[in-house]
Design a protein around this motif. Structure first.
Motif, PDB file in Angstrom:
ATOM      1  N   ARG A  61     -10.025  -0.016   5.376  1.00  0.00           N
ATOM      2  CA  ARG A  61      -9.044  -0.511   6.353  1.00  0.00           C
ATOM      3  C   ARG A  61      -8.024  -1.420   5.666  1.00  0.00           C
ATOM      4  NH1 ARG A  61      -8.614  -0.937  11.825  1.00  0.00           N
ATOM      5  NH2 ARG A  61     -10.583   0.132  12.132  1.00  0.00           N
ATOM      6  N   ALA A  62      -8.493  -2.286   4.769  1.00  0.00           N
ATOM      7  CA  ALA A  62      -7.584  -3.190   4.053  1.00  0.00           C
ATOM      8  C   ALA A  62      -6.647  -2.414   3.133  1.00  0.00           C
ATOM      9  CB  ALA A  62      -8.388  -4.213   3.253  1.00  0.00           C
ATOM     10  N   LEU A  63      -7.160  -1.399   2.453  1.00  0.00           N
ATOM     11  CA  LEU A  63      -6.308  -0.581   1.599  1.00  0.00           C
ATOM     12  C   LEU A  63      -5.232   0.130   2.416  1.00  0.00           C
ATOM     13  CD1 LEU A  63      -9.029   0.901  -0.767  1.00  0.00           C
ATOM     14  CD2 LEU A  63      -7.122  -0.572  -1.472  1.00  0.00           C
ATOM     15  N   MET A  64      -5.615   0.686   3.555  1.00  0.00           N
ATOM     16  CA  MET A  64      -4.621   1.370   4.408  1.00  0.00           C
ATOM     17  C   MET A  64      -3.592   0.382   4.947  1.00  0.00           C
ATOM     18  SD  MET A  64      -4.780   4.633   4.558  1.00  0.00           S
ATOM     19  CE  MET A  64      -3.747   4.864   5.986  1.00  0.00           C
ATOM     20  N   ALA A  65      -4.033  -0.790   5.366  1.00  0.00           N
ATOM     21  CA  ALA A  65      -3.099  -1.792   5.894  1.00  0.00           C
ATOM     22  C   ALA A  65      -2.098  -2.206   4.821  1.00  0.00           C
ATOM     23  CB  ALA A  65      -3.862  -3.010   6.420  1.00  0.00           C
ATOM     24  N   GLU A  66      -2.579  -2.390   3.601  1.00  0.00           N
ATOM     25  CA  GLU A  66      -1.682  -2.779   2.513  1.00  0.00           C
ATOM     26  C   GLU A  66      -0.711  -1.650   2.171  1.00  0.00           C
ATOM     27  OE1 GLU A  66       0.102  -5.228  -0.350  1.00  0.00           O
ATOM     28  OE2 GLU A  66      -1.090  -5.640   1.443  1.00  0.00           O
ATOM     29  N   ALA A  67      -1.184  -0.407   2.169  1.00  0.00           N
ATOM     30  CA  ALA A  67      -0.293   0.725   1.917  1.00  0.00           C
ATOM     31  C   ALA A  67       0.786   0.808   2.995  1.00  0.00           C
ATOM     32  CB  ALA A  67      -1.087   2.029   1.854  1.00  0.00           C
ATOM     33  N   MET A  68       0.395   0.627   4.231  1.00  0.00           N
ATOM     34  CA  MET A  68       1.367   0.676   5.333  1.00  0.00           C
ATOM     35  C   MET A  68       2.400  -0.448   5.168  1.00  0.00           C
ATOM     36  SD  MET A  68       0.482   3.268   7.242  1.00  0.00           S
ATOM     37  CE  MET A  68       1.208   3.002   8.841  1.00  0.00           C
ATOM     38  N   ARG A  69       1.930  -1.631   4.800  1.00  0.00           N
ATOM     39  CA  ARG A  69       2.832  -2.777   4.634  1.00  0.00           C
ATOM     40  C   ARG A  69       3.794  -2.549   3.472  1.00  0.00           C
ATOM     41  NH1 ARG A  69       3.776  -7.004   1.719  1.00  0.00           N
ATOM     42  NH2 ARG A  69       2.090  -6.657   0.244  1.00  0.00           N
ATOM     43  N   ARG A  70       3.287  -2.048   2.359  1.00  0.00           N
ATOM     44  CA  ARG A  70       4.105  -1.880   1.158  1.00  0.00           C
ATOM     45  C   ARG A  70       5.043  -0.685   1.200  1.00  0.00           C
ATOM     46  NH1 ARG A  70       0.630  -2.739  -4.362  1.00  0.00           N
ATOM     47  NH2 ARG A  70      -0.379  -4.670  -3.754  1.00  0.00           N
ATOM     48  N   PHE A  71       4.550   0.436   1.694  1.00  0.00           N
ATOM     49  CA  PHE A  71       5.239   1.696   1.469  1.00  0.00           C
ATOM     50  C   PHE A  71       5.923   2.312   2.684  1.00  0.00           C
ATOM     51  CE2 PHE A  71       1.537   2.011  -1.628  1.00  0.00           C
ATOM     52  CZ  PHE A  71       2.263   1.568  -2.716  1.00  0.00           C
ATOM     53  N   VAL A  72       5.452   2.036   3.881  1.00  0.00           N
ATOM     54  CA  VAL A  72       5.951   2.754   5.059  1.00  0.00           C
ATOM     55  C   VAL A  72       7.138   2.024   5.657  1.00  0.00           C
ATOM     56  CG1 VAL A  72       5.382   3.633   7.354  1.00  0.00           C
ATOM     57  CG2 VAL A  72       3.712   3.790   5.499  1.00  0.00           C
ATOM     58  N   ARG A  73       8.223   2.749   5.746  1.00  0.00           N
ATOM     59  CA  ARG A  73       9.462   2.248   6.361  1.00  0.00           C
ATOM     60  C   ARG A  73       9.832   3.234   7.457  1.00  0.00           C
ATOM     61  NH1 ARG A  73       7.907  -1.348   3.608  1.00  0.00           N
ATOM     62  NH2 ARG A  73       8.881  -2.243   1.783  1.00  0.00           N
ATOM     63  N   GLY A  74       9.093   3.178   8.569  1.00  0.00           N
ATOM     64  CA  GLY A  74       9.270   4.125   9.662  1.00  0.00           C
ATOM     65  C   GLY A  74      10.704   4.189  10.116  1.00  0.00           C
TER      66      GLY A  74
END
Length: 136
Positions: A61-74
């Protein structure tokens, strides 16, 4: 899989490219890692692995949250291919339940995996507002 040396090599390579995130413990060891492709509006989780001793402790969950924070620009969609519902690994890995708990929904079937088992896309639609809401 997190114990696999091939995974360690791939993780290091992608961390240098800024397309991966790793979770490490204070003791020597990799708890998990995530390889991610961010080309808006389509985002892809290529590999998410959590070591056996770290499962169920929030590492994935922490890895996914960090990926979403860093990489996803919806806006866009985050996709991951995981085990099909009839694949024996679907239950033992917990992958399908994991992604469902994160808000992903099961989508279309895709080609079988290398061992011949079924695979399915899980998709999370993002609007761009998730980043602001989830930020501390």
């Amino acid at each position: 899989m997190a114990e696999d040396l091939g995974f360690h090599d791939a993780a290091r390579k992608h961390i240098r490219r800024s397309t991966a995130i790793a979770a490490v413990s204070s003791r020597p060891g990799l708890l998990g890692g995530l390889l991610f492709a961010a080309k808006a509006p389509a985002y892809h989780v290529h590999w998410l692995v959590v070591s056996e001793q770290a499962r169920g402790k929030g590492v994935g969950r922490a890895l996914m949250a960090e990926a979403m924070r860093r990489f996803v620009r919806g806006p866009g969609a985050v996709e991951v291919v995981t085990f099909g519902a009839d694949h024996p690994g679907a239950v033992t890995s917990g992958a399908r339940v994991f992604y469902e708990r994160l808000g992903f929904t099961a989508a279309e079937a895709v080609d079988p995996g290398p061992e011949g088992g079924s695979r399915q896309v899980f998709r999370l639609v993002v609007t761009g507002f998730e980043r602001r809401r989830d930020r501390p």
